[in-house]
Design a protein around this motif. Sequence first.
Motif, PDB file in Angstrom:
ATOM      1  N   TYR A   1      45.242  47.809  46.133  1.00 33.23           N
ATOM      2  CA  TYR A   1      44.414  46.783  46.760  1.00 33.23           C
ATOM      3  C   TYR A   1      43.753  47.291  48.038  1.00 33.23           C
ATOM      4  O   TYR A   1      44.239  48.221  48.679  1.00 33.23           O
ATOM      5  N   HIS A   2      42.673  46.617  48.414  1.00 33.50           N
ATOM      6  CA  HIS A   2      42.026  46.887  49.699  1.00 33.50           C
ATOM      7  C   HIS A   2      41.437  45.583  50.215  1.00 33.50           C
ATOM      8  O   HIS A   2      40.693  44.902  49.509  1.00 33.50           O
ATOM      9  N   GLY A   3      41.804  45.213  51.421  1.00 34.29           N
ATOM     10  CA  GLY A   3      41.287  43.994  52.023  1.00 34.29           C
ATOM     11  C   GLY A   3      42.075  43.626  53.257  1.00 34.29           C
ATOM     12  O   GLY A   3      43.182  44.122  53.477  1.00 34.29           O
ATOM     13  N   GLY A   4      41.514  42.759  54.080  1.00 29.54           N
ATOM     14  CA  GLY A   4      42.150  42.379  55.334  1.00 29.54           C
ATOM     15  C   GLY A   4      43.208  41.313  55.159  1.00 29.54           C
ATOM     16  O   GLY A   4      43.440  40.801  54.052  1.00 29.54           O
ATOM     17  N   PRO A   5      43.855  40.933  56.259  1.00 26.44           N
ATOM     18  CA  PRO A   5      44.958  39.965  56.209  1.00 26.44           C
ATOM     19  C   PRO A   5      44.504  38.552  55.864  1.00 26.44           C
ATOM     20  O   PRO A   5      45.344  37.685  55.618  1.00 26.44           O
ATOM     21  N   GLU A   6      43.202  38.317  55.831  1.00 21.45           N
ATOM     22  CA  GLU A   6      42.724  36.989  55.463  1.00 21.45           C
ATOM     23  C   GLU A   6      43.020  36.670  53.996  1.00 21.45           C
ATOM     24  O   GLU A   6      43.007  35.518  53.578  1.00 21.45           O
ATOM     25  N   HIS A   7      43.301  37.717  53.212  1.00 23.60           N
ATOM     26  CA  HIS A   7      43.700  37.503  51.814  1.00 23.60           C
ATOM     27  C   HIS A   7      44.943  38.324  51.523  1.00 23.60           C
ATOM     28  O   HIS A   7      44.876  39.545  51.405  1.00 23.60           O
ATOM     29  N   GLU A   8      46.070  37.651  51.443  1.00 21.60           N
ATOM     30  CA  GLU A   8      47.307  38.345  51.089  1.00 21.60           C
ATOM     31  C   GLU A   8      47.371  38.457  49.566  1.00 21.60           C
ATOM     32  O   GLU A   8      47.360  37.443  48.860  1.00 21.60           O
ATOM     33  N   PHE A   9      47.453  39.672  49.077  1.00 22.15           N
ATOM     34  CA  PHE A   9      47.431  39.893  47.636  1.00 22.15           C
ATOM     35  C   PHE A   9      48.765  39.506  47.013  1.00 22.15           C
ATOM     36  O   PHE A   9      49.834  39.923  47.465  1.00 22.15           O
ATOM     37  N   THR A  10      48.688  38.703  45.962  1.00 21.47           N
ATOM     38  CA  THR A  10      49.888  38.277  45.257  1.00 21.47           C
ATOM     39  C   THR A  10      50.129  39.176  44.048  1.00 21.47           C
ATOM     40  O   THR A  10      49.306  40.034  43.706  1.00 21.47           O
ATOM     41  N   GLU A  11      51.240  38.942  43.384  1.00 20.19           N
ATOM     42  CA  GLU A  11      51.593  39.715  42.191  1.00 20.19           C
ATOM     43  C   GLU A  11      50.616  39.480  41.047  1.00 20.19           C
ATOM     44  O   GLU A  11      50.539  40.292  40.111  1.00 20.19           O
ATOM     45  N   ASP A  12      49.864  38.384  41.102  1.00 27.96           N
ATOM     46  CA  ASP A  12      48.933  38.055  40.019  1.00 27.96           C
ATOM     47  C   ASP A  12      47.524  38.561  40.253  1.00 27.96           C
ATOM     48  O   ASP A  12      46.675  38.494  39.352  1.00 27.96           O
ATOM     49  N   ASP A  13      47.241  39.062  41.444  1.00 24.39           N
ATOM     50  CA  ASP A  13      45.884  39.531  41.739  1.00 24.39           C
ATOM     51  C   ASP A  13      45.592  40.835  41.014  1.00 24.39           C
ATOM     52  O   ASP A  13      46.418  41.759  41.025  1.00 24.39           O
ATOM     53  N   PRO A  14      44.404  40.948  40.392  1.00 26.54           N
ATOM     54  CA  PRO A  14      44.043  42.219  39.752  1.00 26.54           C
ATOM     55  C   PRO A  14      43.756  43.287  40.800  1.00 26.54           C
ATOM     56  O   PRO A  14      43.376  42.974  41.938  1.00 26.54           O
ATOM     57  N   ALA A  15      43.958  44.533  40.433  1.00 32.18           N
ATOM     58  CA  ALA A  15      43.669  45.641  41.347  1.00 32.18           C
ATOM     59  C   ALA A  15      42.194  45.618  41.728  1.00 32.18           C
ATOM     60  O   ALA A  15      41.324  45.345  40.896  1.00 32.18           O
ATOM     61  N   ASN A  16      41.904  45.916  43.002  1.00 33.33           N
ATOM     62  CA  ASN A  16      40.510  45.941  43.437  1.00 33.33           C
ATOM     63  C   ASN A  16      40.147  47.222  44.193  1.00 33.33           C
ATOM     64  O   ASN A  16      39.073  47.313  44.771  1.00 33.33           O
TER      65      ASN A  16
END
Length: 267
Positions: A94-109
């Motif tokens: 994953y790549h992104g700031g703390p405004e979006h916490e990646f969950t176990e269901d999020d696809p790889a980005n």
Amino acid sequence: MGNGCTAYLRQQGHRVLTDRADVTDLAALTAAFTAAKPNVVINFAGVRAYPHIDWCETHKLETVAVNVGGPINVAQAGIDAGAYVIQIASGCIYHGGPEHEFTEDDPANFTGSFYSRMRAVMQAALAELPVLQVRLRMPISRQAHDRNLITKIARYQKVISLPNSVTLIEDMYPALALLAEQQPTGILNLTNDGYTDNATILAAYKEIVDPSHSYELIPLEQLPTTAQRSNCVLANAKAKGLGINMPALDAARLREVMRDYKKSLAP
């Protein structure tokens, strides 16, 4: 991490089998697990990308063999032997700031490095099997080691500093023991609460370990590497729902970790 986990589990009274077997050799793994009859198999093995993940860009066959084929082999041999399998995985997909916490269901980005792309391939393959994939992020330990994030970033004169989840290894060991008892399957983020950044870690390092240490903070775009770097924050609500509590590395706790780190450097 494997050695540290072994020591922790033995201290807790568990019998830990550490006979060596090549994760790229399915026949050898099958023979080893058939003989040992383990209840739980934890695969910490990963390609030794030295000095950093740029190594994977020029060693693609080795990376695939160990980081993709290896986990599949361990899962197959472990399941065939009747064991519960835990695969140590990574949130570097994953790549992104703390405004979006990646969950176990999020696809790889994130596809900026071969290492990360192969971690995503491994995750997709093992998601089809009854195993647990535990995703760590930026491993930190109280003990000095080449793989410890503290040791890694202290070696660089130029450092980027973006928000990232971290996994304090000493918090991970009891969490793995609990998971081995509960035996959930699927994907699980195993990170401490909140997030930190390299500047905060290095400030504590300079204060406690080496007051003479100097470094320069640079933007991500100026990082002199071949492969891009993932920076992300992982959600840990699912782990909390399983009774796992890994407190944040706030300023006070980070200083405590750094004091132990300094002691481990003593001859």
